[in-house]
Design an enzyme around this catalytic site. Sequence first.
Site, PDB file in Angstrom:
ATOM      1  N   GLU A 209       0.820  -1.213   0.000  1.00 13.16           N
ATOM      2  CA  GLU A 209       0.000   0.000   0.000  1.00 13.16           C
ATOM      3  C   GLU A 209       0.858   1.270   0.000  1.00 13.16           C
ATOM      4  OE1 GLU A 209      -2.982  -0.557   3.070  1.00 13.16           O
ATOM      5  OE2 GLU A 209      -3.719  -2.354   2.082  1.00 13.16           O
ATOM      6  N   GLU A 332      -4.811  -8.502  -1.682  1.00 15.25           N
ATOM      7  CA  GLU A 332      -5.082  -8.653  -0.241  1.00 15.25           C
ATOM      8  C   GLU A 332      -6.511  -8.184  -0.053  1.00 15.25           C
ATOM      9  OE1 GLU A 332      -2.412  -6.570   2.727  1.00 15.25           O
ATOM     10  OE2 GLU A 332      -4.355  -5.998   3.532  1.00 15.25           O
TER      11      GLU A 332
END
Length: 527
Positions: A209, A332
């Site tokens: 991220e 994810e």
Amino acid sequence: MHQYIKKILTKLQDCCASVTLAICIVLLILSLLFATFKPANKIVHVLLISREIYPLHVIDKRFLSIALDSVLIAEGFPHFDLKNPYLVKLMRPLGPGYLRIGGNMADRLRFVHNIDFSFKIKTIATEYDGECPNEGHFCDAWDRPNFTMSDTEWMQLNELAQQSDFTILFDLNCLIRYPNGSWNFENAEDLIKFSNDHDLNVIWELGNEPNAFRHVFDYEVNATQLARDFKQLRKILLRYPKYKNSLIVGPDTTRPDLKHKESIIYLRDFLRTANITVDAITWHQYYFNGKTATINDFLNPSVFNVLESQILIVKEIVASIGAQLKPIWLGETSSAYSGGVPDCSNRFVSTFIWLDKLGISARNGLSVVIRQTFFGGNYSLVDTNLEPLPDWWISVLFKKLVGPEVVPCYLAASDEVRVYCHCTQKNVFRYTLTSVIIYGFNVKNVEVNVRIDGYGSYVLEYILTSDGHLTSRNILLNGEPLHLFPNGTLPNFRPKVTVAHPYLTIPPYSLVFWIVPISSQSCYNVL
Ligand SMILES: *[C@@H]1O[C@H](CO)[C@@H](O)[C@H](O)[C@H]1NC(C)=O
Ligand SMILES: *[C@@H]1O[C@H](CO)[C@@H](O)[C@H](O)[C@H]1NC(C)=O
Ligand SMILES: *[C@@H]1O[C@H](CO)[C@@H](O)[C@H](O)[C@H]1NC(C)=O
Ligand SMILES: *[C@@H]1O[C@H](CO)[C@@H](O)[C@H](O)[C@H]1NC(C)=O
Ligand SMILES: *[C@@H]1O[C@H](CO)[C@@H](O)[C@H](O)[C@H]1NC(C)=O
Ligand SMILES: *[C@@H]1O[C@H](CO)[C@@H](O)[C@H](O)[C@H]1NC(C)=O
């Protein structure tokens, strides 16, 4: 319907011979009312669309994949003994797949080897998932010290993966940087060299991220810099024979949000430079915040629908840079970030949103969906005592029954009844006829009748229900609770043979898998 009415009429004719006409007329009216109105009010139609245009998509054989959060390594694998053979029993039915090891703490991990002991700094981070709760939270406040992964731990993780038919997708630390901003890859190369020398099957990603680094680590790596670092990673991998053709996937950005566009911009800017370097484009998706969500969010179809609109945004970004042929992965994903919703994300009620995610992702052509997590947090597939949770059972059934070819089907229904269609997995219980599988669920509090248009023969039916409580840890298949044998062996998943005429029924709050043997030509197993 007509056949059904005809049958009733025949029966009534017999009846009329012996009873008075008046009674017969009353019966006739009642039967017609029953046959015409009562079910018709609730029937939803599944229309399997002509075979010329399918499969719509063919998903990866590792489509359903799983994750372990790097925080598990940081904390020293509490309740998770990598050498416990029972773990293999629990993972194997989910294979083949990718075992992603990543998350926020991936960008704090250092690999150490050739030392007698590795002392572990236990982190006091309480967050399991990767997604920073940027809705008004300051993620920088979290304590995230650096920690080590030893060669022994790495070898044990690989052994577990190999024995369970998983390929590790390892998330390399991208936050070790030189003052000029470029990636210091020394420690990563150390791990890659070690893995090459031990012939380990691994594929790679770099960072977690990255668009949220400012929130999480109070540090920034811009998209062009990260793209350059990915190219550097490719160069490194080319130096090692084992990884000459290894996959690199990324950049694992957070879900796209039209209100806060930074994730969209980051992904686009990254792909402008690293388009050719990555073999699959990964992004992360959660529906809601584990700290604030309630059980109603798990039953709300308008929440489920958000995923499809996010997928469309990501596809648009990917198409805009001309990379529409690149596979897209949910790198994810789970119901709720911040570790899941206690007593929901790991209970029967979470099976709907999970099966819906699998169905929507396959129908939209995503190749891989990585479930956060196999173990750890309140969104895991097995609990801390290694007991399988309802999502584990749904995942195992999905793996066993659902084939890779997505078949178009259309359901005329309310949003609360949802179905998806694929070819049936090959060799399902020595069931050799190729056939379509319809899977889905009903999140209404009343049963729903489903008619498969043009089909009135039998189906093999698997109905999954709770034991009466939506927040139960138990799940029932055709009325029987699902349990592993004490030695970890799977039970026989026995379907019920059910006639589809005049319709099939999904009980309230339940899930269904129907194997529909239409004809041998109707579903091609293309693989
Ligand atoms: C962890 O490592 C990074 C990269 O070397 C460094 O910038 C950071 O200050 C370290 N964090 C702590 C808490 O030591
Ligand atoms: C950044 O610094 C490192 C270490 O000094 C060096 O190897 C690298 O080439 C530099 N990168 C750029 C883009 O100047
Ligand atoms: C991105 O980061 C690199 C390294 O810190 C820097 O040299 C470069 O100017 C930055 N690019 C932009 C567009 O900010
Ligand atoms: C991305 O890659 C595709 C081929 O895979 C190429 O056609 C396209 O032009 C590339 N886009 C950019 C922005 O480099
Ligand atoms: C689940 O959430 C509760 C409450 O936040 C927390 O105390 C517990 O440790 C979590 N369970 C796991 C297995 O992480
Ligand atoms: C596990 O136990 C079941 C039931 O007792 C038995 O049928 C099965 O053969 C056992 N499997 C193994 C691998 O021992």
